[in-house]
Motif scaffolding. Structure first.
Motif, PDB file in Angstrom:
ATOM      1  N   HIS A   1     -77.868  25.420  36.595  1.00 20.40           N
ATOM      2  CA  HIS A   1     -76.451  25.107  36.092  1.00 20.40           C
ATOM      3  C   HIS A   1     -75.617  24.131  36.561  1.00 20.40           C
ATOM      4  CE1 HIS A   1     -77.860  28.452  33.432  1.00 20.40           C
ATOM      5  NE2 HIS A   1     -78.224  29.155  34.752  1.00 20.40           N
ATOM      6  N   ILE A   2     -76.048  23.083  37.303  1.00 20.59           N
ATOM      7  CA  ILE A   2     -75.430  22.084  37.918  1.00 20.59           C
ATOM      8  C   ILE A   2     -75.018  22.474  39.156  1.00 20.59           C
ATOM      9  CG2 ILE A   2     -73.310  20.674  37.930  1.00 20.59           C
ATOM     10  CD1 ILE A   2     -73.684  20.309  34.973  1.00 20.59           C
ATOM     11  N   ILE A   3     -74.245  23.749  39.158  1.00 21.18           N
ATOM     12  CA  ILE A   3     -73.839  24.198  40.540  1.00 21.18           C
ATOM     13  C   ILE A   3     -75.016  24.900  41.309  1.00 21.18           C
ATOM     14  CG2 ILE A   3     -72.434  25.932  41.880  1.00 21.18           C
ATOM     15  CD1 ILE A   3     -70.519  25.574  39.443  1.00 21.18           C
ATOM     16  N   PRO A   4     -75.450  24.354  42.603  1.00 16.36           N
ATOM     17  CA  PRO A   4     -76.642  24.868  43.181  1.00 16.36           C
ATOM     18  C   PRO A   4     -76.424  26.481  43.686  1.00 16.36           C
ATOM     19  CG  PRO A   4     -75.723  22.981  44.520  1.00 16.36           C
ATOM     20  CD  PRO A   4     -74.552  23.249  43.410  1.00 16.36           C
ATOM     21  N   THR A   5     -77.385  27.141  43.310  1.00 14.57           N
ATOM     22  CA  THR A   5     -77.179  28.517  43.553  1.00 14.57           C
ATOM     23  C   THR A   5     -78.617  28.937  44.164  1.00 14.57           C
ATOM     24  OG1 THR A   5     -78.329  29.111  41.296  1.00 14.57           O
ATOM     25  CG2 THR A   5     -75.873  29.155  41.555  1.00 14.57           C
TER      26      THR A   5
ATOM     27  N   ALA B   1     -70.684  17.115  50.558  1.00 14.00           N
ATOM     28  CA  ALA B   1     -71.204  18.122  49.642  1.00 14.00           C
ATOM     29  C   ALA B   1     -72.459  17.620  49.835  1.00 14.00           C
ATOM     30  CB  ALA B   1     -70.612  17.659  48.130  1.00 14.00           C
TER      31      ALA B   1
ATOM     32  N   THR C   1     -75.278  20.747  50.899  1.00 12.42           N
ATOM     33  CA  THR C   1     -76.319  21.240  50.090  1.00 12.42           C
ATOM     34  C   THR C   1     -77.612  20.970  50.703  1.00 12.42           C
ATOM     35  OG1 THR C   1     -75.231  20.309  48.151  1.00 12.42           O
ATOM     36  CG2 THR C   1     -77.508  20.524  47.594  1.00 12.42           C
TER      37      THR C   1
ATOM     38  N   PHE D   1     -80.859  24.229  40.799  1.00 14.92           N
ATOM     39  CA  PHE D   1     -79.824  23.424  40.275  1.00 14.92           C
ATOM     40  C   PHE D   1     -79.747  23.472  38.596  1.00 14.92           C
ATOM     41  CE2 PHE D   1     -80.857  21.395  44.061  1.00 14.92           C
ATOM     42  CZ  PHE D   1     -79.552  21.005  44.644  1.00 14.92           C
TER      43      PHE D   1
END
Length: 101
Positions: free
Chosen positions: A91-95, A69, A73, A89
């Protein structure tokens, strides 16, 4: 004096990231290798009569997933910046989002 504060503020951040990525990820990977040997038992252990431990396999898989992971990332951040995007980052999940100018 303010420049000195900025210098030390940046220096500890660089040190922390260097320790995490430079020594942390290889240490987690090594822990995963050791856990897999513990999970395999038998000739993978020093004592060739050791029985397999399913917990060792689970811990090893979790360690490898964490390292994978982190690598994914990092590659995502590099590729996104090449396309003029950024990785958020929020919302915790990388977008991947547009860079703010």
């Amino acid at each position: 004096m303010k420049n000195l504060e900025l210098l030390f503020d940046a220096a500890w951040k660089v040190l922390a990231v260097g320790l995490l990525l430079g020594a942390g990820l290889p240490a987690i990977f090594a822990t995963g290798i050791r856990a897999m040997a513990y999970g395999q038992g038998g000739s993978a252990e020093i004592d060739s009569t050791a029985r397999p431990h399913p917990v060792g396999r689970v811990i090893g898989i979790l360690c490898f997933a964490l390292v994978a992971a982190a690598i994914i990332t990092g590659i995502t951040i590099i590729v996104a910046s090449g396309f003029g995007k950024a990785v958020s980052f929020d919302h915790i999940i990388p977008t991947i989002v547009d860079k703010k100018h």
